[in-house]
Design an enzyme around this catalytic site. Sequence first.
Site, PDB file in Angstrom:
ATOM      1  N   GLU A 310       0.821  -1.215   0.000  1.00  0.00           N
ATOM      2  CA  GLU A 310       0.000   0.000   0.000  1.00  0.00           C
ATOM      3  C   GLU A 310       0.856   1.267   0.000  1.00  0.00           C
ATOM      4  O   GLU A 310       0.622   2.196   0.762  1.00  0.00           O
ATOM      5  CB  GLU A 310      -0.958  -0.006   1.197  1.00  0.00           C
ATOM      6  CG  GLU A 310      -1.880  -1.216   1.208  1.00  0.00           C
ATOM      7  CD  GLU A 310      -2.949  -1.182   2.300  1.00  0.00           C
ATOM      8  OE1 GLU A 310      -2.658  -0.652   3.389  1.00  0.00           O
ATOM      9  OE2 GLU A 310      -4.043  -1.692   2.056  1.00  0.00           O
ATOM     10  N   ASP A 384      -8.540  -8.986   4.177  1.00  0.00           N
ATOM     11  CA  ASP A 384      -8.296  -7.897   5.123  1.00  0.00           C
ATOM     12  C   ASP A 384      -9.335  -7.822   6.238  1.00  0.00           C
ATOM     13  O   ASP A 384     -10.203  -6.950   6.194  1.00  0.00           O
ATOM     14  CB  ASP A 384      -8.258  -6.567   4.355  1.00  0.00           C
ATOM     15  CG  ASP A 384      -7.651  -5.451   5.179  1.00  0.00           C
ATOM     16  OD1 ASP A 384      -7.178  -5.725   6.291  1.00  0.00           O
ATOM     17  OD2 ASP A 384      -7.657  -4.303   4.692  1.00  0.00           O
ATOM     18  N   GLU A 412     -12.630  -2.312  12.390  1.00  0.00           N
ATOM     19  CA  GLU A 412     -12.612  -1.555  11.142  1.00  0.00           C
ATOM     20  C   GLU A 412     -13.749  -1.948  10.196  1.00  0.00           C
ATOM     21  O   GLU A 412     -14.402  -1.091   9.614  1.00  0.00           O
ATOM     22  CB  GLU A 412     -11.251  -1.761  10.456  1.00  0.00           C
ATOM     23  CG  GLU A 412     -11.153  -1.106   9.102  1.00  0.00           C
ATOM     24  CD  GLU A 412      -9.789  -1.316   8.448  1.00  0.00           C
ATOM     25  OE1 GLU A 412      -8.916  -1.965   9.047  1.00  0.00           O
ATOM     26  OE2 GLU A 412      -9.614  -0.818   7.321  1.00  0.00           O
TER      27      GLU A 412
HETATM   28  C1  BDP Z   1      -6.152  -2.162   6.222  1.00  0.00           C
HETATM   29  C2  BDP Z   1      -6.411  -0.809   6.757  1.00  0.00           C
HETATM   30  C3  BDP Z   1      -5.250   0.109   6.608  1.00  0.00           C
HETATM   31  C4  BDP Z   1      -3.998  -0.554   7.123  1.00  0.00           C
HETATM   32  C5  BDP Z   1      -3.767  -1.846   6.390  1.00  0.00           C
HETATM   33  C6  BDP Z   1      -2.612  -2.646   6.936  1.00  0.00           C
HETATM   34  O1  BDP Z   1      -7.540  -0.285   6.091  1.00  0.00           O
HETATM   35  O2  BDP Z   1      -5.559   1.288   7.303  1.00  0.00           O
HETATM   36  O3  BDP Z   1      -2.895   0.251   6.983  1.00  0.00           O
HETATM   37  O4  BDP Z   1      -4.899  -2.650   6.526  1.00  0.00           O
HETATM   38  O5  BDP Z   1      -2.875  -3.592   7.666  1.00  0.00           O
HETATM   39  O6  BDP Z   1      -7.041  -2.989   6.887  1.00  0.00           O
HETATM   40  O7  BDP Z   1      -1.477  -2.382   6.635  1.00  0.00           O
END
Ligand code: BDP
Length: 719
Positions: A310, A384, A412
């Site tokens: 990301e 996720d 979340e």
């Molecule tokens: C996702 C979240 C994000 C996190 C990412 C992670 O939306 O904010 O940074 O995972 O785990 O669930 O790196």
Amino acid sequence: MKKNTLTFILSLFLLCNSNLKAEDGYRLWLRYDLISNQERLNEYKELIKGCLIEGNSSTINAVENELQIGLKGLLGSDIPPIKSIGKDGILIASKYSASYLLSKLKLETKLKNIGSEGFLIFNSKIEGKKVIVITANEDVGILYGVFNFLRLLQRNQDISNLNIESSPKIKLRLLNHWDNLDRTVERGYAGFSIWDWHRLPEYIDPKYKDYARANASIGINGTVLTNVNANALVLTSEYLEKVKSLADVFHPYGIKVYLTARFSAPVEIGGLKTADPFDKDVQQWWRDKAKEIYSFIPDFGGFLVKANSEGQPGPQNYGRSHVDGANMLADALQPFGGVVMWRAFVYDNNVPEDRAKQAYNEFKPFDGKFRNNVLIQAKNGPIDFQPREPFHPLFGALQETPLMMEFQITQEYLGQASHLVYLAPLYKECLESDTYAKGNGSTVARIIDGSLDNHSLTGIAGVSNIGTDRNWTGHLFGQANWFAYGRLSWNHKLSSEEIADEWIGMTFSNDLNIIKPIKTIMMNSREITVNYMTPLGLHHIMGWSHHYGPAPWIKDKNRADWTSVYYHRADSNGIGFNRTSTGSNAVSQYFPPVAEKFSSLQTCPDEYLLWFHHLPWDYKVESGNTLWEELCYHYYNGVESVKKMQTTWNSLEDKIDKEVFNHVKMLLTRQEKEAVWWRNACVLYFQTFSKQPIPEELEMPDKSLEYYESLNFPYAPGI
Ligand code: BDP
């Protein structure tokens, strides 16, 4: 009466009544209120007339402190410290305390079995006195033993015939805070970060100690203070001084501090031109940095790293691999005993692969190539933290490298801090999944506790739901998830029900008329949420970016795998992601018995149907309904069940504290409203593809799809 006198009398009155203050949740599960069961109370008073604590360390001081507040609160009187066994009471001493009394008990073999953090609690007779012995190899074991003992009292258990031997199944039991240095919390729904970076190191908020007590009471022994989307600043000496001040508070409670390491830190704060792990200066920079960190914090735990995921920097920016990056950091920490937790949450938009497959593809070839102080940290499922996912295929696939579990405690994707969702069943579902990596019984739990592959370095992490809210977690029931995570990280064999019993008993009451209804609400809550959010294996259909609320219509974004349509693939023919051999073939990443089970429509559980299969709308599911009907029934069922939760909760009105009752009642009202929102938005949206009516006995949505699509939440929390 003069105004001043009146104010004085009023203040005096308020002061005297401060103990009568309504319950605000601050004390978590460590409430230590006077035991109301008179019979038990008398029994306890008989058995605990004094307390002898041997040893001398900051941890023993913490033990004394906890016993003092605990016993005084629960028994309603001071328990005098004693110097020798002069009366019936508790003896607390570790192997190293050189306790003369303990040496008489011949505990060598038993102590050998329980390792450095385990403890023994048993009744004995010493010099004619009835004694409850709490012992361990190390002081930290004593601390865990004392918390366990206090829990027995809080739960009003019989303590006249104890024989407890307990040690943690997993070595590193961590919280991961996704907290930023500006005090915002990524995916945090309980206020701001509790780390007051600006006023540290001088100002030590009393909350830090209570945080440590709470964690130690459930066996958590490490905390990563900072967000995985890391800021290199935390590695500067200015911040390390602040980190040290927190580590000093946590140290007596057996809690080590860890930090997230931003891979590009050598460039950002080190003035180097590159962060290439093969560059000698970069390697030296990390070695020096490690040395500096340990000069501040001698028991520093190590680094957690999110790299090449990301948009985060990582070794791939320099044409190097995850192994190259992780091993460089591991080498820097190795002389000091630190570990690297390298995250497997990686996926690349440029790879035309099912996102669910990418972590496995990237990490499987590296199995066994990491240094022995590296753990790979994988989320429970391959996407996720969805309301339901099958277990991550990396569990079982990496056998030479220890794999660490990452669960999410913060909700979340599960209603954030508005919905009551007890997560132990979600954790257990994953831990008990059989990977078949080494035949029948190769459960995820046995992989992360190291017993399947013979790893001694093992770990588990929970993404924290803690913030500055007075009750720590926003929703009072969020506390249950923090508690459950800790209890499972100590002993994954505990059942969700047992943990719920403990938490309710400690948080509300031991009265069965209170425990039973609350437990029913908790035990059903996760499945209910799956029903009104993502039934039958649907996933990732939530609001864009903030992840709040339903939005199955999300499409055409910069990354396909951040949209909803990528995952549900609804069209006029049907719905679901085909991950069988005729589709992305993600099933092939599982061991054959699992792959076969998920591939075949005869054996794929309904829970995962649309995770693995794209099916026609009129496909007949097990119940005999068509897929479309079944989808509708699940959504409607979810909402109806929330209403039942409300009814059950309302029945508690006169039985529990008013403030707590109202807090939960208001949030359940919101949960019901949002469940209806999820149901209506999803059913109306999917209906545009199925072109079939909602079964007529069900209530029709009162708003249009356009209305739901138009909703927008610029200030939703947690981003
Ligand atoms: C996702 C979240 C994000 C996190 C990412 C992670 O939306 O904010 O940074 O995972 O785990 O669930 O790196």
